[in-house]
Design an enzyme around this catalytic site. Sequence first.
Site, PDB file in Angstrom:
ATOM      1  N   LYS A   1       0.848  -1.200   0.000  1.00 50.26           N
ATOM      2  CA  LYS A   1       0.000   0.000   0.000  1.00 50.26           C
ATOM      3  C   LYS A   1       0.882   1.248   0.000  1.00 50.26           C
ATOM      4  O   LYS A   1       2.074   1.174   0.327  1.00 50.26           O
ATOM      5  CB  LYS A   1      -0.904  -0.019   1.234  1.00 50.26           C
ATOM      6  CG  LYS A   1      -0.159   0.007   2.558  1.00 50.26           C
ATOM      7  CD  LYS A   1      -1.084  -0.380   3.712  1.00 50.26           C
ATOM      8  CE  LYS A   1      -0.345  -0.345   5.037  1.00 50.26           C
ATOM      9  NZ  LYS A   1      -1.114  -0.963   6.135  1.00 50.26           N
TER      10      LYS A   1
ATOM     11  N   ARG B   1     -10.831  -0.321  14.137  1.00 49.08           N
ATOM     12  CA  ARG B   1     -10.512   0.509  12.979  1.00 49.08           C
ATOM     13  C   ARG B   1     -11.288   0.045  11.753  1.00 49.08           C
ATOM     14  O   ARG B   1     -12.103   0.773  11.203  1.00 49.08           O
ATOM     15  CB  ARG B   1      -8.999   0.476  12.705  1.00 49.08           C
ATOM     16  CG  ARG B   1      -8.582   1.386  11.557  1.00 49.08           C
ATOM     17  CD  ARG B   1      -7.093   1.361  11.286  1.00 49.08           C
ATOM     18  NE  ARG B   1      -6.625   0.090  10.712  1.00 49.08           N
ATOM     19  CZ  ARG B   1      -5.404  -0.101  10.215  1.00 49.08           C
ATOM     20  NH1 ARG B   1      -4.525   0.892  10.211  1.00 49.08           N
ATOM     21  NH2 ARG B   1      -5.049  -1.264   9.724  1.00 49.08           N
TER      22      ARG B   1
ATOM     23  N   TYR C   1      17.127  30.212   9.200  1.00 49.19           N
ATOM     24  CA  TYR C   1      15.905  30.941   9.556  1.00 49.19           C
ATOM     25  C   TYR C   1      15.777  31.127  11.061  1.00 49.19           C
ATOM     26  O   TYR C   1      16.037  30.196  11.830  1.00 49.19           O
ATOM     27  CB  TYR C   1      14.674  30.198   9.060  1.00 49.19           C
ATOM     28  CG  TYR C   1      14.394  30.395   7.588  1.00 49.19           C
ATOM     29  CD1 TYR C   1      14.194  31.676   7.072  1.00 49.19           C
ATOM     30  CD2 TYR C   1      14.324  29.304   6.730  1.00 49.19           C
ATOM     31  CE1 TYR C   1      13.932  31.844   5.714  1.00 49.19           C
ATOM     32  CE2 TYR C   1      14.057  29.477   5.376  1.00 49.19           C
ATOM     33  CZ  TYR C   1      13.868  30.755   4.881  1.00 49.19           C
ATOM     34  OH  TYR C   1      13.610  30.922   3.548  1.00 49.19           O
TER      35      TYR C   1
ATOM     36  N   MET D   1      13.096  24.660   3.281  1.00 53.24           N
ATOM     37  CA  MET D   1      12.313  23.883   2.314  1.00 53.24           C
ATOM     38  C   MET D   1      13.211  23.004   1.437  1.00 53.24           C
ATOM     39  O   MET D   1      12.905  21.842   1.170  1.00 53.24           O
ATOM     40  CB  MET D   1      11.485  24.822   1.430  1.00 53.24           C
ATOM     41  CG  MET D   1      10.563  24.079   0.473  1.00 53.24           C
ATOM     42  SD  MET D   1       9.699  25.177  -0.658  1.00 53.24           S
ATOM     43  CE  MET D   1       8.582  26.020   0.447  1.00 53.24           C
TER      44      MET D   1
HETATM   45  C1  PLP Z   1      -0.432  -1.944   6.777  1.00 52.09           C
HETATM   46  C2  PLP Z   1      -1.036  -3.242   7.113  1.00 52.09           C
HETATM   47  C3  PLP Z   1      -0.237  -4.400   7.193  1.00 52.09           C
HETATM   48  C4  PLP Z   1       1.263  -4.359   7.122  1.00 52.09           C
HETATM   49  O1  PLP Z   1       1.766  -3.899   8.363  1.00 52.09           O
HETATM   50  P1  PLP Z   1       3.321  -3.788   8.669  1.00 52.09           P
HETATM   51  O2  PLP Z   1       3.372  -3.364  10.085  1.00 52.09           O
HETATM   52  O3  PLP Z   1       3.859  -2.760   7.740  1.00 52.09           O
HETATM   53  O4  PLP Z   1       3.918  -5.121   8.429  1.00 52.09           O
HETATM   54  C5  PLP Z   1      -0.877  -5.619   7.371  1.00 52.09           C
HETATM   55  N1  PLP Z   1      -2.224  -5.689   7.486  1.00 52.09           N
HETATM   56  C6  PLP Z   1      -3.014  -4.586   7.452  1.00 52.09           C
HETATM   57  C7  PLP Z   1      -4.474  -4.751   7.600  1.00 52.09           C
HETATM   58  C8  PLP Z   1      -2.438  -3.339   7.280  1.00 52.09           C
HETATM   59  O5  PLP Z   1      -3.222  -2.253   7.266  1.00 52.09           O
END
Ligand code: PLP
Length: 375
Positions: A49, A148, A270, A316
Amino acid sequence: MKALSGGSTQNDPAVLAGAILTIDLDALRANYRQLRQRLGAVRCAAVVKADAYGLGAATIGSVLAEEGCDTFFVAHAAEGLALRQALGREPQIYVLNGILPGAEMACATAGLATVVNSLEQLAAWRATAGVLGLSLPAALQVDSGMSRLGMEPQEVEQLAADKSLLEGIDVRLVMSHLACADEPEHPANVAQKEAFDLLRAQLPAAPASLANSSGIFLGADYHYDLARPGAAIYGINPTPGRPNPMRPVVHLAAKVIQTRQLPASVGVGYGHAFHTQKPLRAATISLGYADGWHRRAAAGAYFGDVRLPFIGRVSMDSIIIDISALPEGALTAGDLVEIIGPHQPVDVVAGHAGTIGYEVLTDLGRRFHRIYNKA
Ligand SMILES: *Cc1c(COP(=O)(O)O)cnc(C)c1O
Protein backbone atom coordinates in the site's frame (compact mmCIF):
# COMPACT_ATOMS: atom_id res chain seq x y z
CA MET A 1 30.40 8.96 -0.19
CA LYS A 2 31.92 10.92 -3.04
CA ALA A 3 29.98 12.35 -5.95
CA LEU A 4 28.83 9.82 -8.51
CA SER A 5 31.64 9.45 -10.98
CA GLY A 6 31.19 9.65 -14.72
CA GLY A 7 27.90 9.93 -16.56
CA SER A 8 27.81 13.70 -16.19
CA THR A 9 25.95 14.18 -19.44
CA GLN A 10 23.57 17.10 -19.59
CA ASN A 11 20.42 15.16 -18.84
CA ASP A 12 21.74 12.62 -16.41
CA PRO A 13 19.08 12.64 -13.68
CA ALA A 14 21.65 11.69 -11.05
CA VAL A 15 23.55 14.85 -11.91
CA LEU A 16 20.45 17.03 -12.02
CA ALA A 17 18.96 15.84 -8.73
CA GLY A 18 19.75 17.30 -5.33
CA ALA A 19 19.68 13.98 -3.56
CA ILE A 20 19.87 10.31 -4.45
CA LEU A 21 17.53 7.67 -3.04
CA THR A 22 18.87 4.16 -3.43
CA ILE A 23 16.57 1.20 -2.91
CA ASP A 24 18.54 -1.98 -2.39
CA LEU A 25 16.57 -4.72 -4.11
CA ASP A 26 18.92 -7.44 -2.90
CA ALA A 27 18.23 -6.42 0.69
CA LEU A 28 14.52 -6.35 -0.14
CA ARG A 29 14.69 -9.91 -1.47
CA ALA A 30 16.74 -11.04 1.53
CA ASN A 31 14.18 -9.55 3.91
CA TYR A 32 11.30 -11.27 2.17
CA ARG A 33 13.19 -14.59 2.23
CA GLN A 34 13.97 -14.20 5.91
CA LEU A 35 10.31 -13.67 6.73
CA ARG A 36 9.31 -16.64 4.62
CA GLN A 37 11.86 -18.76 6.43
CA ARG A 38 10.48 -17.67 9.80
CA LEU A 39 7.01 -18.59 8.58
CA GLY A 40 7.92 -22.09 7.44
CA ALA A 41 4.91 -23.57 5.64
CA VAL A 42 2.78 -20.47 6.23
CA ARG A 43 2.32 -18.31 3.15
CA CYS A 44 3.89 -14.86 3.05
CA ALA A 45 2.03 -12.07 1.28
CA ALA A 46 3.41 -8.55 0.84
CA VAL A 47 1.73 -5.29 1.77
CA VAL A 48 2.52 -2.71 -0.92
CA LYS A 49 0.00 0.00 0.00
CA ALA A 50 0.97 3.67 -0.34
CA ASP A 51 3.21 2.85 -3.31
CA ALA A 52 5.03 0.18 -1.31
CA TYR A 53 5.60 2.56 1.60
CA GLY A 54 6.91 5.14 -0.85
CA LEU A 55 9.43 2.86 -2.53
CA GLY A 56 7.51 2.17 -5.77
CA ALA A 57 4.84 -0.53 -5.78
CA ALA A 58 5.33 -1.59 -9.42
CA THR A 59 9.04 -2.28 -9.03
CA ILE A 60 8.82 -3.69 -5.51
CA GLY A 61 5.84 -5.86 -6.47
CA SER A 62 7.63 -7.29 -9.51
CA VAL A 63 10.72 -8.14 -7.51
CA LEU A 64 8.69 -9.84 -4.78
CA ALA A 65 6.68 -11.72 -7.39
CA GLU A 66 9.99 -13.05 -8.71
CA GLU A 67 10.68 -14.23 -5.16
CA GLY A 68 7.48 -16.25 -5.32
CA CYS A 69 5.12 -13.83 -3.61
CA ASP A 70 1.66 -14.39 -5.10
CA THR A 71 -0.54 -12.32 -2.78
CA PHE A 72 -0.40 -8.55 -2.37
CA PHE A 73 -2.31 -6.07 -0.26
CA VAL A 74 -2.93 -2.43 -1.17
CA ALA A 75 -5.06 0.11 0.70
CA HIS A 76 -7.04 1.74 -2.12
CA ALA A 77 -8.84 0.53 -5.21
CA ALA A 78 -6.72 2.79 -7.43
CA GLU A 79 -3.56 1.26 -6.01
CA GLY A 80 -4.97 -2.17 -6.77
CA LEU A 81 -5.76 -1.27 -10.38
CA ALA A 82 -2.25 0.15 -10.89
CA LEU A 83 -0.65 -2.92 -9.34
CA ARG A 84 -2.74 -5.20 -11.56
CA GLN A 85 -1.37 -3.33 -14.59
CA ALA A 86 2.18 -3.74 -13.30
CA LEU A 87 2.00 -7.40 -12.28
CA GLY A 88 -0.41 -8.91 -14.78
CA ARG A 89 -3.30 -11.30 -14.12
CA GLU A 90 -1.58 -13.84 -11.89
CA PRO A 91 -1.22 -12.48 -8.35
CA GLN A 92 -4.05 -12.13 -5.88
CA ILE A 93 -4.49 -8.44 -4.99
CA TYR A 94 -6.54 -7.48 -1.93
CA VAL A 95 -7.82 -3.95 -1.27
CA LEU A 96 -7.50 -3.46 2.50
CA ASN A 97 -9.85 -0.52 2.89
CA GLY A 98 -12.46 -2.42 0.96
CA ILE A 99 -13.92 -1.19 -2.28
CA LEU A 100 -15.83 2.00 -1.77
CA PRO A 101 -19.24 2.70 -3.33
CA GLY A 102 -19.05 3.07 -7.10
CA ALA A 103 -15.66 1.39 -7.54
CA GLU A 104 -16.91 -2.20 -7.40
CA MET A 105 -17.31 -2.88 -11.11
CA ALA A 106 -13.88 -1.55 -12.12
CA CYS A 107 -12.24 -3.60 -9.37
CA ALA A 108 -14.17 -6.77 -10.10
CA THR A 109 -13.34 -6.49 -13.79
CA ALA A 110 -9.65 -6.11 -12.95
CA GLY A 111 -9.78 -9.25 -10.82
CA LEU A 112 -9.13 -7.46 -7.53
CA ALA A 113 -10.27 -9.05 -4.30
CA THR A 114 -11.89 -6.83 -1.73
CA VAL A 115 -11.39 -6.90 1.99
CA VAL A 116 -14.93 -6.82 3.29
CA ASN A 117 -15.07 -4.57 6.35
CA SER A 118 -18.83 -4.28 6.82
CA LEU A 119 -22.09 -5.92 5.77
CA GLU A 120 -22.64 -2.86 3.61
CA GLN A 121 -19.43 -3.51 1.65
CA LEU A 122 -20.41 -7.15 1.45
CA ALA A 123 -23.81 -6.31 -0.03
CA ALA A 124 -22.25 -4.13 -2.72
CA TRP A 125 -19.74 -6.84 -3.66
CA ARG A 126 -22.52 -9.45 -3.73
CA ALA A 127 -24.59 -7.21 -5.99
CA THR A 128 -21.63 -6.77 -8.33
CA ALA A 129 -21.15 -10.54 -8.44
CA GLY A 130 -24.84 -10.85 -9.31
CA VAL A 131 -24.60 -8.36 -12.17
CA LEU A 132 -21.54 -10.12 -13.58
CA GLY A 133 -22.96 -13.58 -12.96
CA LEU A 134 -19.66 -14.48 -11.31
CA SER A 135 -18.40 -15.44 -7.92
CA LEU A 136 -16.08 -12.65 -6.70
CA PRO A 137 -13.05 -13.09 -4.43
CA ALA A 138 -13.00 -11.51 -0.98
CA ALA A 139 -11.34 -11.54 2.39
CA LEU A 140 -13.69 -11.17 5.33
CA GLN A 141 -12.11 -8.86 7.87
CA VAL A 142 -13.33 -9.01 11.46
CA ASP A 143 -12.57 -6.45 14.13
CA SER A 144 -10.84 -8.44 16.85
CA GLY A 145 -10.20 -5.37 18.97
CA MET A 146 -8.48 -2.60 17.03
CA SER A 147 -11.71 -0.69 16.37
CA ARG A 148 -10.51 0.51 12.98
CA LEU A 149 -11.70 -1.72 10.14
CA GLY A 150 -13.58 -4.96 9.91
CA MET A 151 -16.93 -6.43 10.81
CA GLU A 152 -18.08 -6.17 14.38
CA PRO A 153 -19.13 -9.26 16.34
CA GLN A 154 -22.84 -8.52 15.71
CA GLU A 155 -22.22 -8.37 11.97
CA VAL A 156 -20.37 -11.69 12.12
CA GLU A 157 -23.35 -13.17 13.96
CA GLN A 158 -25.70 -11.94 11.26
CA LEU A 159 -23.46 -13.50 8.63
CA ALA A 160 -23.41 -16.77 10.51
CA ALA A 161 -27.21 -16.74 10.77
CA ASP A 162 -27.88 -15.96 7.12
CA LYS A 163 -25.70 -17.83 4.63
CA SER A 164 -27.40 -16.07 1.72
CA LEU A 165 -25.40 -12.97 2.61
CA LEU A 166 -22.36 -14.73 1.17
CA GLU A 167 -23.97 -15.78 -2.10
CA GLY A 168 -21.68 -15.03 -5.00
CA ILE A 169 -18.76 -14.37 -2.64
CA ASP A 170 -15.69 -16.54 -2.93
CA VAL A 171 -14.28 -16.30 0.61
CA ARG A 172 -10.53 -16.67 0.17
CA LEU A 173 -9.43 -15.40 3.55
CA VAL A 174 -10.67 -14.48 7.01
CA MET A 175 -8.47 -11.79 8.50
CA SER A 176 -7.99 -9.29 11.29
CA HIS A 177 -5.27 -6.83 12.28
CA LEU A 178 -3.28 -6.44 15.49
CA ALA A 179 -3.13 -3.06 17.21
CA CYS A 180 -0.12 -3.72 19.48
CA ALA A 181 1.98 -6.34 17.70
CA ASP A 182 5.15 -4.27 18.16
CA GLU A 183 4.77 -4.65 21.94
CA PRO A 184 5.08 -8.41 22.51
CA GLU A 185 4.02 -8.18 26.16
CA HIS A 186 0.92 -6.12 25.47
CA PRO A 187 -2.17 -8.01 26.68
CA ALA A 188 -4.12 -6.86 23.63
CA ASN A 189 -2.21 -9.37 21.48
CA VAL A 190 -3.54 -12.44 23.25
CA ALA A 191 -6.97 -10.84 23.60
CA GLN A 192 -7.15 -10.11 19.87
CA LYS A 193 -5.99 -13.60 18.97
CA GLU A 194 -8.72 -15.13 21.15
CA ALA A 195 -11.36 -12.80 19.74
CA PHE A 196 -10.19 -13.63 16.21
CA ASP A 197 -10.52 -17.36 16.88
CA LEU A 198 -14.06 -16.95 18.23
CA LEU A 199 -15.14 -14.77 15.31
CA ARG A 200 -13.69 -16.88 12.55
CA ALA A 201 -15.25 -20.01 14.05
CA GLN A 202 -18.62 -18.51 13.06
CA LEU A 203 -17.55 -17.91 9.46
CA PRO A 204 -17.10 -20.31 6.56
CA ALA A 205 -13.85 -22.27 6.77
CA ALA A 206 -11.17 -20.32 4.92
CA PRO A 207 -7.46 -19.62 5.33
CA ALA A 208 -6.84 -17.17 8.19
CA SER A 209 -4.51 -14.19 8.46
CA LEU A 210 -3.64 -12.04 11.48
CA ALA A 211 0.05 -11.11 11.47
CA ASN A 212 1.68 -7.99 10.08
CA SER A 213 5.49 -7.70 10.27
CA SER A 214 5.66 -7.47 14.05
CA GLY A 215 2.98 -10.13 14.36
CA ILE A 216 5.31 -12.61 12.64
CA PHE A 217 7.77 -12.05 15.48
CA LEU A 218 5.14 -12.77 18.14
CA GLY A 219 5.54 -16.44 17.33
CA ALA A 220 3.89 -19.25 15.41
CA ASP A 221 0.59 -18.89 17.31
CA TYR A 222 0.03 -15.69 15.38
CA HIS A 223 1.00 -16.96 11.93
CA TYR A 224 -2.18 -18.82 10.87
CA ASP A 225 -2.20 -19.52 7.11
CA LEU A 226 -0.98 -16.25 5.61
CA ALA A 227 1.13 -13.41 7.01
CA ARG A 228 0.88 -9.82 5.75
CA PRO A 229 4.20 -8.05 6.31
CA GLY A 230 4.98 -4.63 4.91
CA ALA A 231 7.44 -2.67 7.05
CA ALA A 232 9.90 -5.50 7.71
CA ILE A 233 10.30 -6.17 3.99
CA TYR A 234 11.37 -2.51 3.63
CA GLY A 235 13.92 -2.77 6.45
CA ILE A 236 11.93 -1.17 9.26
CA ASN A 237 12.59 -2.89 12.59
CA PRO A 238 9.61 -5.16 13.38
CA THR A 239 10.97 -5.65 16.92
CA PRO A 240 11.35 -2.11 18.32
CA GLY A 241 13.73 -1.92 21.27
CA ARG A 242 15.58 -5.00 20.08
CA PRO A 243 18.25 -5.30 17.33
CA ASN A 244 16.77 -5.01 13.86
CA PRO A 245 16.75 -8.45 12.25
CA MET A 246 16.06 -6.97 8.80
CA ARG A 247 18.52 -5.56 6.27
CA PRO A 248 18.33 -1.84 5.48
CA VAL A 249 16.71 -1.25 2.10
CA VAL A 250 16.66 2.54 1.85
CA HIS A 251 19.68 4.78 1.47
CA LEU A 252 19.43 8.53 1.02
CA ALA A 253 22.36 10.76 0.17
CA ALA A 254 22.16 14.54 -0.31
CA LYS A 255 24.52 16.71 -2.31
CA VAL A 256 26.62 19.49 -0.90
CA ILE A 257 25.62 22.80 -2.50
CA GLN A 258 28.29 25.02 -0.98
CA THR A 259 30.62 25.27 1.99
CA ARG A 260 31.61 28.30 4.04
CA GLN A 261 33.68 29.45 7.01
CA LEU A 262 31.60 30.93 9.80
CA PRO A 263 33.10 33.20 12.45
CA ALA A 264 32.01 33.07 16.09
CA SER A 265 28.70 34.68 17.07
CA VAL A 266 26.77 34.60 13.81
CA GLY A 267 23.22 33.42 13.35
CA VAL A 268 22.64 30.40 11.13
CA GLY A 269 19.50 29.77 9.08
CA TYR A 270 15.90 30.94 9.56
CA GLY A 271 15.11 32.61 12.84
CA HIS A 272 18.80 32.44 13.70
CA ALA A 273 17.79 29.38 15.67
CA PHE A 274 21.48 28.49 15.90
CA HIS A 275 24.39 30.80 16.78
CA THR A 276 28.02 29.86 16.35
CA GLN A 277 29.90 29.76 19.64
CA LYS A 278 33.24 29.56 17.89
CA PRO A 279 34.37 29.65 14.28
CA LEU A 280 33.26 26.63 12.31
CA ARG A 281 33.01 25.30 8.81
CA ALA A 282 29.54 24.70 7.43
CA ALA A 283 28.07 23.08 4.34
CA THR A 284 24.62 23.62 2.93
CA ILE A 285 23.09 20.44 1.53
CA SER A 286 20.34 19.87 -0.98
CA LEU A 287 17.57 18.40 1.15
CA GLY A 288 14.68 20.03 2.95
CA TYR A 289 11.21 19.63 4.24
CA ALA A 290 9.87 19.68 0.68
CA ASP A 291 11.66 16.35 0.32
CA GLY A 292 9.70 14.89 3.20
CA TRP A 293 12.44 15.53 5.73
CA HIS A 294 10.60 16.52 8.90
CA ARG A 295 11.38 20.09 9.86
CA ARG A 296 11.92 19.13 13.47
CA ALA A 297 14.12 16.13 12.75
CA ALA A 298 17.42 17.51 14.03
CA ALA A 299 19.65 14.68 12.97
CA GLY A 300 23.02 14.64 11.30
CA ALA A 301 24.61 13.77 8.02
CA TYR A 302 27.52 11.36 7.71
CA PHE A 303 30.61 11.50 5.57
CA GLY A 304 32.45 8.24 5.94
CA ASP A 305 32.08 7.53 9.65
CA VAL A 306 32.10 11.19 10.63
CA ARG A 307 28.87 12.66 11.95
CA LEU A 308 28.09 16.16 10.69
CA PRO A 309 25.33 17.66 12.87
CA PHE A 310 22.55 19.76 11.42
CA ILE A 311 22.68 23.36 12.63
CA GLY A 312 19.83 25.84 12.45
CA ARG A 313 16.42 25.12 11.04
CA VAL A 314 15.57 22.81 8.19
CA SER A 315 14.61 24.93 5.15
CA MET A 316 12.31 23.88 2.31
CA ASP A 317 15.18 22.91 0.02
CA SER A 318 18.28 22.97 2.17
CA ILE A 319 19.85 22.14 5.52
CA ILE A 320 23.06 23.58 6.99
CA ILE A 321 25.49 21.13 8.57
CA ASP A 322 28.61 21.60 10.68
CA ILE A 323 31.52 20.01 8.84
CA SER A 324 34.29 21.19 11.19
CA ALA A 325 35.05 17.56 12.09
CA LEU A 326 36.32 16.94 8.54
CA PRO A 327 39.66 18.03 7.13
CA GLU A 328 39.45 21.27 5.18
CA GLY A 329 38.48 20.72 1.57
CA ALA A 330 37.12 17.23 2.28
CA LEU A 331 33.71 18.23 0.95
CA THR A 332 33.02 20.22 -2.19
CA ALA A 333 29.92 21.01 -4.22
CA GLY A 334 28.23 17.91 -5.59
CA ASP A 335 29.69 15.55 -2.98
CA LEU A 336 27.19 13.27 -1.30
CA VAL A 337 26.62 12.95 2.43
CA GLU A 338 24.66 10.06 3.94
CA ILE A 339 21.27 11.01 5.37
CA ILE A 340 19.62 7.60 5.68
CA GLY A 341 21.97 4.63 5.67
CA PRO A 342 24.08 2.37 7.84
CA HIS A 343 25.06 5.18 10.24
CA GLN A 344 21.54 6.51 10.51
CA PRO A 345 18.90 3.91 9.66
CA VAL A 346 15.27 4.73 8.96
CA ASP A 347 14.20 3.95 12.52
CA VAL A 348 16.82 6.31 13.95
CA VAL A 349 15.72 9.09 11.61
CA ALA A 350 12.17 8.44 12.79
CA GLY A 351 13.27 8.80 16.39
CA HIS A 352 14.79 12.22 15.59
CA ALA A 353 11.51 13.28 14.02
CA GLY A 354 9.34 11.94 16.82
CA THR A 355 7.63 9.52 14.48
CA ILE A 356 7.92 5.95 13.17
CA GLY A 357 9.93 4.53 10.28
CA TYR A 358 6.71 3.98 8.34
CA GLU A 359 6.10 7.72 8.15
CA VAL A 360 9.70 8.50 7.21
CA LEU A 361 9.41 6.16 4.22
CA THR A 362 5.96 7.23 3.06
CA ASP A 363 7.04 10.89 3.29
CA LEU A 364 10.09 10.44 1.08
CA GLY A 365 9.92 13.15 -1.54
CA ARG A 366 9.43 13.05 -5.26
CA ARG A 367 12.50 15.10 -6.19
CA PHE A 368 15.08 12.44 -5.44
CA HIS A 369 16.83 10.60 -8.21
CA ARG A 370 15.89 7.01 -7.50
CA ILE A 371 18.23 4.12 -8.07
CA TYR A 372 17.00 0.55 -7.74
CA ASN A 373 20.21 -1.17 -6.84
CA LYS A 374 20.68 -4.80 -7.74
CA ALA A 375 24.29 -4.74 -6.45
C1 PLP B 1 -0.43 -1.94 6.78
C2 PLP B 1 -1.04 -3.24 7.11
C3 PLP B 1 -0.24 -4.40 7.19
C4 PLP B 1 1.26 -4.36 7.12
O1 PLP B 1 1.77 -3.90 8.36
P1 PLP B 1 3.32 -3.79 8.67
O2 PLP B 1 3.37 -3.36 10.08
O3 PLP B 1 3.86 -2.76 7.74
O4 PLP B 1 3.92 -5.12 8.43
C5 PLP B 1 -0.88 -5.62 7.37
N1 PLP B 1 -2.22 -5.69 7.49
C6 PLP B 1 -3.01 -4.59 7.45
C7 PLP B 1 -4.47 -4.75 7.60
C8 PLP B 1 -2.44 -3.34 7.28
O5 PLP B 1 -3.22 -2.25 7.27
